[in-house]
Enzyme design. Structure first.
Site, PDB file in Angstrom:
ATOM      1  N   GLU A   1      -4.785  -8.966  11.203  1.00 44.02           N
ATOM      2  CA  GLU A   1      -5.864  -9.757  11.845  1.00 44.02           C
ATOM      3  C   GLU A   1      -5.749 -11.033  10.860  1.00 44.02           C
ATOM      4  OE1 GLU A   1      -9.140  -9.068   8.269  1.00 44.02           O
ATOM      5  OE2 GLU A   1      -6.993  -9.275   6.899  1.00 44.02           O
TER       6      GLU A   1
ATOM      7  N   GLU B   1      -1.340 -16.464   9.676  1.00 40.67           N
ATOM      8  CA  GLU B   1      -0.293 -15.975   8.996  1.00 40.67           C
ATOM      9  C   GLU B   1       0.845 -15.356   9.495  1.00 40.67           C
ATOM     10  OE1 GLU B   1      -2.783 -13.350   6.079  1.00 40.67           O
ATOM     11  OE2 GLU B   1      -2.518 -15.646   4.572  1.00 40.67           O
TER      12      GLU B   1
ATOM     13  N   ASP C   1       1.509  -6.084   5.608  1.00 35.02           N
ATOM     14  CA  ASP C   1       1.880  -7.248   6.002  1.00 35.02           C
ATOM     15  C   ASP C   1       3.081  -7.687   5.337  1.00 35.02           C
ATOM     16  OD1 ASP C   1      -1.039  -6.658   6.462  1.00 35.02           O
ATOM     17  OD2 ASP C   1      -1.540  -7.029   4.114  1.00 35.02           O
TER      18      ASP C   1
END
Ligand SMILES: *[C@@H]1O[C@H](CO)[C@@H](O)[C@H](O)[C@H]1NC(C)=O
Ligand SMILES: *[C@@H]1O[C@H](CO)[C@@H](O)[C@H](O)[C@H]1NC(C)=O
Length: 827
Positions: A654, A658, A579
């Protein structure tokens, strides 16, 4: 046979369960945690029905073959001497990008004398893929060499090893999880599966082999997954055994070499050059006895009586599932002998074997292009006004100078320049989760995009551009909300033990400050909040936050120090390179807003922010401190969030929104710092992301890329390389699954999420008061997204005097949501 598959699955489940879920389920914030699947689809391994029949004898007569045209060298970097160079990239003349429109700066900022003028800065290079910086990361980051994940079998590298790329399974865990190059996948068999081989399994899954569930008759189904563990063709050697070792070298953004050694420390015997989209699976034999195995079993193996090119041996293999594969051998004649219907053995061999699957009618195309293969890709790109392009220039190797046969994904084909489009072949193979790949016969591809250069900090609409105007009455209403929100304790909300949540909160207060200054025309209050915000931000630029970042000298990256104490799930796995584009994207976005209002601050903090940008999006191999594009994958057209954890489902992502945020943040930071190449790359990455999201993640009705019985979900949920599951890592509520593809709502949302898509999704899941009933921060996310359906309704929701603060995510504000909806509605 089935037992081993189940053991494999059990080990996957154990592996998944060993990773703790980092997020506590009820802290009232919107979570993003691509760490763990709550449930695993256990039907992932499906074996085709195989019936053992007598194998036909090898037919055809061997030709007298001329000697091989190329000697096999001893180098490990290349399986052959290069016989051709990469496709030439034509550079376009120097041009400038958009001229930035600096805001009226907050009063009292001081004269930004240190900031060069836009004219000095706005020239883009002929190739926009230039380093952000090449010097060492700033000294506030201490260095550590004791990263908890070891680089299994990685040979000495000239540049840092990318942590989130398609080949990562080869250096993680058991080293036996697959790598998807598309349309093929390869996996080290490691003594497992039906064949118990120690060689490399090659697999290709057709669309009719995809498994839908849990209720396969549902429309839409919750997930689809491609079987793994079908050992269609295994390339191995008699000399490989339970002492075989796997190593990798030459790991670059698009490519890697994978080597199989008979025992650790021995010279590599089999070398596989892997490149995304490769048209053949190619292996160099450095002197060994090839064995070709199949878990599906051979129905027939036929030696072609006609050699497609001088010195080439060709076999046509039909498996018991009826699928046809072609085998080409180069370097010396290869005589294959049937040992049994799962095992074929060759003569001692120094040369190259290539394997391809023929879906029917493609044999002549493979014949034409066999004997040459890609070894890597050089990425370049241009930007001029709204015209952007990027080019993959393939480097190649081989026995013949024929153009490369490579497979393009649907979003490539849709954006091909005319010259590349004309090289498309009538040869298509399904991919696992990216639709149908189409073959291209060319040594370079160029893709074109329209760059969103009119998008800046202000609310933006794809049809109307930047929107800033509010009526006096709307300004009065919004000012009162913004003044209240900015008076919250900024330091308390941003000084957290998580880079993810801290970055989101900093971005939120930066947005409110921007609105106060630019839309609400209150520079005095904006200055006060800017000062407070800069103080809060300095916790991070001085690296004195709760878990400071460290420069990991092992992998080459900036990671949270949180997991060095033991918990691999801390801060969503930041230390393990999960991430980073989300976490650092929010910081880069917040820094862009602050730097936009205070250019002196931008100059002072540029090395720190640049270091985060370099960690996620280093655009050049010339920066020796970070891998080339850790997160964004220029082949896939989007980023992967999954870090250093072995995964039998492949890398995944996912939160598509973002991902878009991270590209938008890079673009803004480039504009603030005058790095025109970075700004152009951000624009290009954002445009490519929008195209890829609309192809693979966000489904308008009529999407023809994903399976028709899946697109009704409207969003992917978690998109893996091998499956798509309409769920999240933190729960299966509809608002989580759909909402994680909405947040954060930004100017770029209007680019990535089409108006038609937003309306269709709203009708499917949220209209008729359903959104208003959702609990917690997701309600605000949905109602902000509602501006795409009814901007005035969204505005009214957020400015309602009885607004329930419980409906706001920790990274969201009424000010920002209402401002975006308000300018769109023209209030
Ligand atoms: C490897 O295989 C050999 C021969 O089959 C056997 O004797 C040996 O125990 C095996 N070693 C391991 C580590 O399994
Ligand atoms: C803000 O919160 C911090 C704790 O995080 C506290 O120390 C500080 O006093 C608070 N400031 C105000 C003005 O309440």
């Amino acid at each position: 046979m089935e037992l081993s598959i189940w053991l494999l699955l059990v080990s996957v489940l154990l592996l998944v369960d060993a990773i703790p879920n980092p997020s506590s389920p009820d802290d009232g914030r919107v979570h993003h945690a691509p760490m763990k699947m709550a449930k695993e689809e256990t039907s992932s391994s499906v074996q085709p029905e195989v019936s053992v029949t007598t194998i036909s004898t090898i037919s055809g007569t061997a030709q007298v073959l001329p000697p091989p045209s190329t000697q096999v060298p001893e180098t490990t970097g290349s399986i052959l001497t290069a016989i051709d160079t990469a496709g030439q990239h034509t550079e376009t003349p120097l041009l400038s990008t958009s001229i930035p429109k600096p805001e009226t700066l907050v009063a009292a900022t001081g004269t930004p004398t240190a900031v060069p003028t836009p004219q000095q800065l706005m020239a883009v290079s002929p190739n926009i893929f230039q380093p952000i910086a090449t010097d060492a990361p700033p000294s506030q980051f201490s260095r550590r060499g004791d990263h908890p994940v070891r680089k299994l079998g990685v040979q000495a590298q000239n540049s840092p090893v990318s942590t989130n790329k398609f080949y990562a399974n080869f250096f993680l865990g058991s080293q036996s999880a697959p790598t998807w190059t598309h349309p093929y996948s390869v996996a080290w068999s490691k003594g497992g599966g039906v064949t118990k081989s120690w060689g490399m399994t090659i697999q290709h899954i057709d669309d009719n082999q995809k498994v839908f569930g849990p209720d396969p008759t549902a429309n839409p189904t919750q997930y689809f997954i491609n079987p793994i563990g079908i050992q269609s063709i295994v390339l191995s050697a008699l000399e490989l055994s339970n002492s075989t070792a796997l190593t990798t070298d030459s790991l670059t953004e698009f490519s890697a070499h994978v080597n199989l050694h008979p025992f650790p420390g021995a010279a590599p015997m089999l070398q596989f050059p892997l490149v995304q989209g490769m048209g053949f699976v190619t292996v160099g034999y450095k002197g060994g006895t090839p064995i070709i195995e199949s878990g599906v079993l051979f129905r027939s193996i036929t030696k072609s009586s006609i050699s497609p090119k001088p010195g080439v041996t060709k076999y046509i293999i039909i498996l018991e599932d009826g699928k046809t594969w072609l085998l080409y051998a180069f370097g010396q004649p290869l005589e294959l002998t049937v040992v049994n219907n799962g095992l074929i053995q060759g003569n001692f061999f120094i040369g190259v074997i290539q394997i391809a699957k023929d879906p029917g009618g493609a044999e002549s195309l493979y014949d034409l292009s066999c004997g040459t293969w890609a070894t890597g890709v050089t990425l370049s790109g241009t930007a001029s006004g709204t015209a952007g392009s990027y080019t993959f220039s393939f480097s190649k190797d081989g026995f013949f100078a024929s153009p490369l046969l490579m497979f393009a994904l649907p979003h490539h084909v849709a954006s091909f320049a005319d010259s590349t489009r004309s090289a498309l072949l009538n040869l298509r193979l399904a991919t696992t989760t990216k639709g149908i790949a189409q073959a291209v016969l060319a040594d370079s591809w160029t893709m074109q995009e329209s760059l969103p250069i009119s998008m800046g900090f202000a609310p933006w609409d794809i049809d109307r551009g930047e929107l800033k105007d509010l009526s006096v009455e709307a300004i009065r209403i919004l000012h009162s909300i913004a003044a209240t929100e900015i008076s919250q304790n900024i330091s308390k909300q941003t000084d957290l033990n998580s880079m993810y949540y801290s970055g989101k909160a900093l971005a939120k207060f930066a947005q409110i400050t921007y609105i106060l200054n630019t839309l609400l025309h209150d520079p005095a209050l904006a200055q006060t909040s800017l000062t407070t915000l800069q103080r809060a931000f300095s916790k991070f630029t001085t690296n004195t936050q709760q878990f400071p970042l460290v420069y990991d000298t092992s992998w080459g990256g900036l990671v949270s120090s949180a997991s060095y104490a033991g918990d691999p799930g801390a801060d969503f796995g930041n230390t393990y390179y999960n991430d980073h584009h989300f976490h650092y994207g929010y910081f880069i976005y917040a820094a862009s807003l602050i730097g936009h209002l205070d250019p002196v601050w931008a100059v002072a903090n540029k090395p720190w922010v640049d270091a985060l940008a370099r960690d996620i999006a280093n655009a050049s191999p010339d920066d020796p401190w970070f891998p080339h594009y850790r997160n964004f994958d220029w082949y896939h057209g989007h980023s992967f969030a999954h870090g250093l954890y072995e995964t039998f489902d492949g890398r995944d992502q996912e939160s598509s929104s973002e991902d878009a945020m991270s590209a938008y943040a890079l673009k803004l930071w480039g504009s603030v710092t005058g790095d025109a190449n970075l700004e152009a790359r951000g624009n290009l990455q954002l445009a490519v992301t929008a195209r890829a999201l609309q192809s693979y993640f966000l489904y308008e009705s009529g999407n023809t890329i994903q399976p028709p019985n899946f697109v009704g979900n409207k969003v992917s949920g978690i998109l893996f390389e091998n499956k798509i599951d309409h769920t999240t890592y933190f729960g299966a509520n509809t608002e989580y699954i759909q909402g994680i593809h909405m947040l954060p709502l930004l100017p770029c949302s209007s680019l990535t999420r089409t108006k038609r898509f937003v309306r269709e999704e709203w009708t499917r899941y949220f209209d008729g008061g359903r959104a208003q009933k959702v609990e917690g921060g997701w309600r605000g996310v949905l109602m902000a997204n509602f501006m795409g359906v009814d901007a005035l309704g969204s505005w009214r929701f957020f400015v309602d005097p009885d607004f329930d603060e419980g409906g706001l995510d920790g990274g969201a504000s009424r000010s920002w949501y209402a401002a975006m909806a308000g300018v769109l509605a023209g209030v």
